[in-house]
Scaffold this active site. Structure first.
Site, short mmCIF file in Angstrom:
data_model
loop_
_atom_site.label_atom_id
_atom_site.label_comp_id
_atom_site.label_asym_id
_atom_site.label_seq_id
_atom_site.Cartn_x
_atom_site.Cartn_y
_atom_site.Cartn_z
N GLU A 246 32.28 -23.14 23.23
CA GLU A 246 32.25 -24.02 22.05
C GLU A 246 31.27 -25.19 22.20
OE1 GLU A 246 36.09 -25.41 20.84
OE2 GLU A 246 35.26 -26.87 19.45
N ASP B 209 38.46 -32.13 25.43
CA ASP B 209 38.28 -30.87 24.70
C ASP B 209 37.11 -30.05 25.24
OD1 ASP B 209 38.90 -29.05 22.77
OD2 ASP B 209 37.93 -30.11 21.12
N ARG C 106 51.53 -25.73 23.35
CA ARG C 106 50.30 -26.41 23.76
C ARG C 106 50.48 -27.92 23.93
NH1 ARG C 106 45.55 -25.66 20.41
NH2 ARG C 106 44.12 -25.14 22.06
N ARG D 123 35.50 -20.83 16.21
CA ARG D 123 34.73 -21.01 17.45
C ARG D 123 34.43 -19.67 18.12
NH1 ARG D 123 33.76 -26.01 15.65
NH2 ARG D 123 35.65 -27.24 15.52
N ARG E 78 41.96 -41.16 23.08
CA ARG E 78 42.53 -39.83 22.85
C ARG E 78 42.90 -39.15 24.17
NH1 ARG E 78 38.99 -35.06 20.07
NH2 ARG E 78 40.04 -33.31 21.07
N GLU F 291 45.82 -32.22 15.10
CA GLU F 291 44.75 -31.96 14.14
C GLU F 291 45.31 -31.46 12.81
OE1 GLU F 291 42.16 -29.29 16.37
OE2 GLU F 291 41.19 -31.02 17.32
N LYS G 21 44.99 -27.86 28.22
CA LYS G 21 43.54 -27.72 28.36
C LYS G 21 43.10 -28.33 29.68
CE LYS G 21 42.21 -27.53 23.50
NZ LYS G 21 41.29 -27.94 22.43
C1 GCU Z 1 38.97 -27.83 19.35
C2 GCU Z 1 38.29 -26.88 18.42
C3 GCU Z 1 39.15 -26.48 17.28
C4 GCU Z 1 40.47 -25.96 17.81
C5 GCU Z 1 41.10 -26.99 18.71
C6 GCU Z 1 42.31 -26.47 19.42
O1 GCU Z 1 39.15 -29.07 18.73
O2 GCU Z 1 37.10 -27.46 17.95
O3 GCU Z 1 38.48 -25.50 16.55
O4 GCU Z 1 41.33 -25.66 16.77
O5 GCU Z 1 40.20 -27.34 19.73
O6 GCU Z 1 42.17 -26.12 20.59
O7 GCU Z 1 43.38 -26.43 18.85
#
Ligand code: GCU
Length: 699
Positions: free
Chosen positions: A409, A381, A333, A177, A352, A300, A376
């Site tokens: 982003e 997001d 995080r 990003r 989510r 993720e 965040k």
């Molecule tokens: C978003 C982003 C990812 C990143 C993720 C994060 O989803 O698109 O590229 O890794 O945030 O903050 O961990």
């Protein structure tokens, strides 16, 4: 020219009325107990460079030792001077005067300018440098008046996150990003041999009060912890140190297994803890002032403590223990969610947005005191409009930091001008009403509201090797604003902007007015043509988060849904009928979001599922609002190139930067039309409801 991009707001260009200041400037610089390579020394250099650049006046630097005696032996010279050092160093030579300096907090400074003399004292070394940069920022706006100021940053954590990969080949290139080129730190799997840009970056960051950089991606490569890489990281830290910027690093939770060869990475296993203790010692042996770690876990596809049925606190505390003896902190995080299990069609209640509060439920009070939860700003997001994350209201004993994105982003990837300070300020000022009392986000993260020592700000910046840093000259206002707000969230969006413009371009009135006007319009404009009423930025969800693709928002496991069908749209996040997310807020706020009547229009579709014909507080229907807002936003974007062209040839608007900016604004104007028509046609096709003004659909 390229140097202008690189120097950004530290160009130190000649100010308009330089002569008016000449008589009011000091004639030498005195540094107190400065060591080359440390911030007080740097402050002396910057003052010399800045005053020469702004006014054409060359100042000598007199170095004084720890007892206040001149080192370079130019005795007898008793002219006006700017004296810079720490309060402690000043005390040693001048105890009586030093007693008058007000109490400063960590990283704070005292700055006093009076009749050609200036005194700049830091609570620590970098505080002195912050003070020097603050004065230079005023001088660069032609302000050479006398004043006295004592300033302590609002929060101790003022970090930058870079999502730099060690090597190219990830799907997003070498900065995830990142829209300003390759990593300035890494190349081909190693730390770059030439780290000039790392030093230049640290200089920019220090000038706005930022104090640490996580140099590698949160999706961390276990290889970061190999000896070669650690040696390289130590070289980066060496480049940062003169500016008081500390290095921090992101870790891969599974490293003990993938890199260390253990058969587990369970945080409660002694051998795993021992592995982290050992590697942490290795790091501090090379980088004694390392700031700490950043960890993305169980998100993720990243590994984490939940892989072993351990809590997030078990995971975070493991790092806390390793860091404790070295004084380091761990930013853990809150962006924890499973991107594969969400099923939109089958489950009306899947959401989510709930994940952070659900996963951290019951953990407040279970973290060690050097753990900070990094949240965040919104529950999803980095969207163009989100409510503040409710997790800020749940962690009372645990320090928190807000994660903002300077890299745009979902917000146009620096190809669109979107000045973000107004959005950040709305989030920071938001009152969460914890226990029925005033609880603004900014006071929660600074530690004031719940009486905590740690906390603060993390900004995902993602600069690259491009000579504009972020890919666009105008986007740098966001970095500037981030630093200024992390130091003091009370400064105004417009004030920050005017200062940034004066320093980046010039203090020509028209230049300041025009860029201010465009920038202040830019966020609402972008929201208008990309996603209204809290529906989120309607970009493509799967490919790169760029360009319009409202259809891609639904029917995917990622959970950034709009639930648009032929009659209705929006996420029902109410407690009575929806996902229950609204109930994650403290009662007063929860009650407000629970009901359509008390939910502000700009978050309506975030919290409620309504027919396209639902009438807003504004009196318009949802669908007509969509149509109108997209036309209005795109129309404003058409005015940006013309506004910019009115600056052609003005002071500070050199040809190269003029062309670069114009190209991007023309592009934005065109792309805004694409956005307008794609989104409007999409909802027209879904709903079959015509536009009252007959602009949308087939004619
Ligand atoms: C978003 C982003 C990812 C990143 C993720 C994060 O989803 O698109 O590229 O890794 O945030 O903050 O961990």
């Amino acid at each position: 020219a390229a140097e202008d991009g690189l120097a950004a707001w530290l160009r130190y260009a000649r100010v308009d009325n330089a002569k008016a200041c000449l008589g009011k400037l000091p004639s030498s610089i005195v540094t107190l107990n400065a060591t080359k390579g440390l911030p007080v020394y740097t402050a002396g250099q910057e003052l010399a460079q800045g005053i020469q650049g702004f006014f054409g006046k060359k100042l000598d630097i007199d170095e004084h030792d720890e007892r206040g005696k001149p080192r370079n032996n130019r005795p007898g010279k008793k002219s006006n001077a700017v004296t810079v050092g720490t309060v402690a160093a000043y005390k040693a030579s001048n105890p009586r005067e030093a007693a008058k300096v007000p109490e400063l907090g960590d990283d704070g400074f005292y700055l006093s300018v009076s009749r050609g003399n200036a005194l700049i004292l830091g609570q620590n070394e970098r505080g002195a440098l912050y003070g020097a940069f603050r004065w230079l920022a005023l001088l660069g706006q032609g302000n050479c008046s006398d004043f006295t100021l004592a300033s302590t940053p609002d929060a101790p954590i003022r970090w930058v996150n870079q999502w730099d990969n060690l090597q190219d080949g990830g799907t997003h290139g070498s900065v995830e990003r990142g829209y300003g080129g390759d990593s300035i730190f890494f190349w081909d799997g190693y730390v770059r041999p030439d780290l000039t840009r790392a030093g230049q970056y640290a200089r920019l960051l220090a000038s706005i009060g930022l104090n640490a950089v996580v140099v590698n991606n949160v999706n961390a490569d276990p290889r970061t912890l190999t000896p070669e890489l650690l040696d390289g990281l130590a070289r980066i830290a060496d480049e940062f140190r003169p500016y008081g910027v500390q290095l921090a690093m992101a870790l891969n939770f599974a490293s003990p297994q993938t890199l260390g060869g253990l058969d587990t990475f369970d945080p409660l296993e002694d051998k795993v803890q021992a592995w982290w203790d050992n590697i942490t010692n290795e790091i501090y042996r090379r980088i004694p002032d390392m700031a700490g770690y950043l960890v993305k876990a169980n998100s993720e596809g990243q590994p984490g403590p939940m892989t072993y049925n351990r809590t997030l606190a078990d995971g975070a505390n493991m790092f806390g223990r390793s860091l404790k003896p070295h004084g380091g902190i761990i930013l853990f995080r809150a962006f924890v969610y499973n991107h594969q299990t969400l099923n939109q069609t089958l489950d009306w209640k899947a959401d989510r947005a709930r994940a952070a509060v659900d996963y951290f439920d019951g953990l407040d009070g279970k973290f060690l005191d050097n753990v900070v939860v990094q949240i965040k700003y919104g529950p999803i997001d980095f969207q163009v409009r989100e409510p503040v994350s409710p997790l800020f209201a749940h962690l009372v004993k645990t320090p928190t930091a807000i994660e903002l994105q300077i890299t745009q982003e979902y917000l146009g990837q620096q190809a669109h001008l979107v000045y973000l300070a107004p959005m950040w300020k709305e989030l920071l000022d938001f009152d969460l009403r914890v226990d029925g009392k005033e609880s603004r986000t900014k006071d929660i993260i600074s530690g004031k509201r719940f009486n905590r020592k740690l906390g603060g700000y993390a900004g995902v910046v993602n600069v690259g090797t491009n000579t504009t840093w972020l890919g666009s000259h105008l986007a740098m206002s966001n970095l500037y604003a981030y630093g200024r707000l992390a130091w003091d969230p009370e400064v105004t969006s417009e004030g920050i902007l005017r200062e940034w413009i004066a320093l980046t371009f010039s203090d020509d009135r028209k230049v300041i007015d025009v860029i201010t006007r465009m920038s202040m319009l830019s966020w609402p404009t972008y929201e208008n043509y990309t996603g209204n009423l809290g529906v989120q930025t309607l970009t493509d969800i799967l490919l790169g988060h760029y360009g319009p693709n409202p259809g891609s928002q639904d029917g995917n496991p990622w959970g950034q849904w709009t639930r648009a069908d032929s009659d209705s749209i929006g996420m029902d996040r109410t407690v009575w009928n929806g996902t229950g997310f609204a109930g994650q807020y403290p009662p007063e706020i929860a009650a407000q979001y629970e009901h359509i009547e008390t939910t502000p229009d700009n978050l309506l579709l975030w919290f409620h599922h309504v027919p396209y014909t639902h009438v807003l507080k504004s009196g318009k229907t949802v669908i007509q609002h969509f149509y109108d807002a997209h036309y209005a936003g795109a129309a404003v974007a058409q005015t940006f190139p013309t506004l910019w062209q009115s600056l052609r040839g003005r002071r500070g608007i050199d040809k190269e930067r003029y062309e670069h900016v114009l190209y991007r604004l023309n592009y934005q104007a065109g792309h805004a039309l694409v956005w307008r028509d794609s989104v409007n046609n999409f909802y027209f096709n879904k709903s079959s409801i015509p536009d009252e003004l007959g602009r949308v659909g087939n004619h």
